[in-house]
Structures are given as structure tokens and as C-alpha cells.
Design an enzyme around this catalytic site. Structure first.
Site, PDB file in Angstrom:
ATOM      1  N   HIS A   9      32.353  28.314  39.558  1.00 29.74           N
ATOM      2  CA  HIS A   9      31.781  28.411  38.213  1.00 29.74           C
ATOM      3  C   HIS A   9      30.447  27.668  38.097  1.00 29.74           C
ATOM      4  O   HIS A   9      30.113  26.821  38.925  1.00 29.74           O
ATOM      5  CB  HIS A   9      32.764  27.868  37.181  1.00 29.74           C
ATOM      6  N   GLU A  82      41.603  25.223  38.642  1.00 25.43           N
ATOM      7  CA  GLU A  82      41.329  24.076  39.497  1.00 25.43           C
ATOM      8  C   GLU A  82      42.602  23.264  39.704  1.00 25.43           C
ATOM      9  O   GLU A  82      43.539  23.324  38.884  1.00 25.43           O
ATOM     10  CB  GLU A  82      40.239  23.196  38.857  1.00 25.43           C
TER      11      GLU A  82
END
Length: 199
Positions: A9, A82
Site C-alpha cells: 500500500h 498486515e
């Protein structure tokens, strides 16, 4: 053979401050949005079929910016999140040393294990490979998760380093579940933007 474009990201304020993000839901900052738009322009000129992203906002916003430029459909999968950072989320290295000492990594602070993160990331890729055989699929996820996934599927390679924000790494999986890497940690799409920022 299914091809995956693994994307970390775009930048967030916690990235800039060196804070552990983990599963905390931190949005992109202005630089992150600009980085995502740069990659979107690159992707629009390439051949990809769809986007799958982590459901955390920084990954969703990155996928959204890419999709706006490329017109690719976007889906979300929590397995691409994550690794959970437990008690260290929101802290800097200096703060961790102050709270738990130099050996903080040896303490049980509730962090998800690399093996757990890699397993769920790989299960997502394998499922997508079975569902969309032969397609080229973009995966918008997170640096630590992607790093552990790469170390697990590309065992013959040396250890992979941390991926840069908004980088793309391209890996392929064949019918025998053998993986290879054709592009690693590429950020050439960011060069025009970074040059502008330095002027």
C-alpha cells in the site's frame, strides 16, 4: 499459470513517523494517494484482470486509486491484512525500547507470528489461483505480510528485504504449485512524482 502483482500500500503518516501499524486502520496520507495514482497510471497500460486487497483502509484506498485509473474490479479479503502487531502497534522503535528494553523482540507482546501471517496470505493466493487459473491478479497488501509470503513461497532465494511503499513484485505459480519471481520491489512508476517533490 496464475500471475500475481503483489503491491504494498501507499504511504501513511505512521509510515513517515516510523510507527508499527499492524492491524491498526490508518489511512493513506497525501503522498500515499499520489503514489497510488502513479501506480494506477502504470497499471492502466498493462494487462491485469482484477484486484484483491486487504480490507484495512490504507490498502482499500490504494486499490481504489488503482481501480479508478485501470477500471479493474476490486474485491477484499481479510487474509491479506498486515500481521497483528499486538502491544507494539502505534509505537516507534525508540518508544518500544523505552517501554520494554533493548530486547523487546524477545518479549511476548501479542504479535502475530510470521508463520501465521504467511499461511493466511498463501492460502488466499492459492485459492485465487484455483478460482482464476491463468489470470493476472493484483494483490494490494502490506509490507510485513508480503515479505513473509515471499520468504515462504520462494524458498530457494535469499531472504527478501522489506518492500517499499507502493512497490510491485510479480510472482507466478504453475500447476505444480511452483513459484518464481519475475519482478521484485519495482517503484519505477514513482520516479516522476518523487522528482517533482524534490524540486
Amino acid at each position: 499459470m496464475t500471475t500475481f502483482g503483489l503491491i504494498r500500500h501507499g504511504s501513511t503518516i505512521w509510515n513517515k513517523e516510523g510507527r508499527a501499524q499492524g492491524s491498526s486502520d490508518i489511512p493513506l496520507n497525501e503522498d500515499g494517494w499520489n503514489q497510488a495514482r502513479q501506480l494506477g497510471r502504470r497499471i492502466a497500460g498493462e494487462s491485469w484482470d482484477r484486484i484483491y486487497a486487504s480490507d484495512l483502509i490504507r490498502a482499500r484506498q490504494t486499490a481504489q486509486a488503482i481501480a479508478e485509473a485501470s477500471q479493474l474490479p476490486v474485491s477484499y479479503d481479510p487474509r491479506l491484512r498486515e500481521l497483528d502487531g499486538g502491544q507494539i502497534e502505534g509505537t516507534t522503535q525508540a518508544e518500544r525500547i523505552e517501554r520494554w528494553g533493548e530486547q523487546w523482540k524477545q518479549k511476548d507482546l501479542g504479535l502475530e507470528t510470521p508463520e501465521s501471517g504467511a499461511a493466511r496470505g498463501i492460502s488466499c493466493l492459492q485459492e485465487l489461483g484455483q478460482k482464476y487459473p491463468g489470470e493476472r491478479i493484483l494483490i494490494v497488501s502490506h509490507g510485513v505480510l508480503l515479505n513473509h509470503v515471499l520468504n515462504a513461497i520462494l524458498k530457494e532465494e535469499s531472504k527478501w528485504h522489506t518492500l517499499e511503499n507502493m512497490s510491485i513484485t510479480v510472482v507466478r505459480c504453475d500447476e505444480q504449485n511452483a513459484w518464481d519471481c519475475e519482478l521484485y520491489n519495482c517503484v519505477r512508476h514513482l520516479l516522476p512524482y518523487e522528482a517533482e517533490q524534490q524540486q
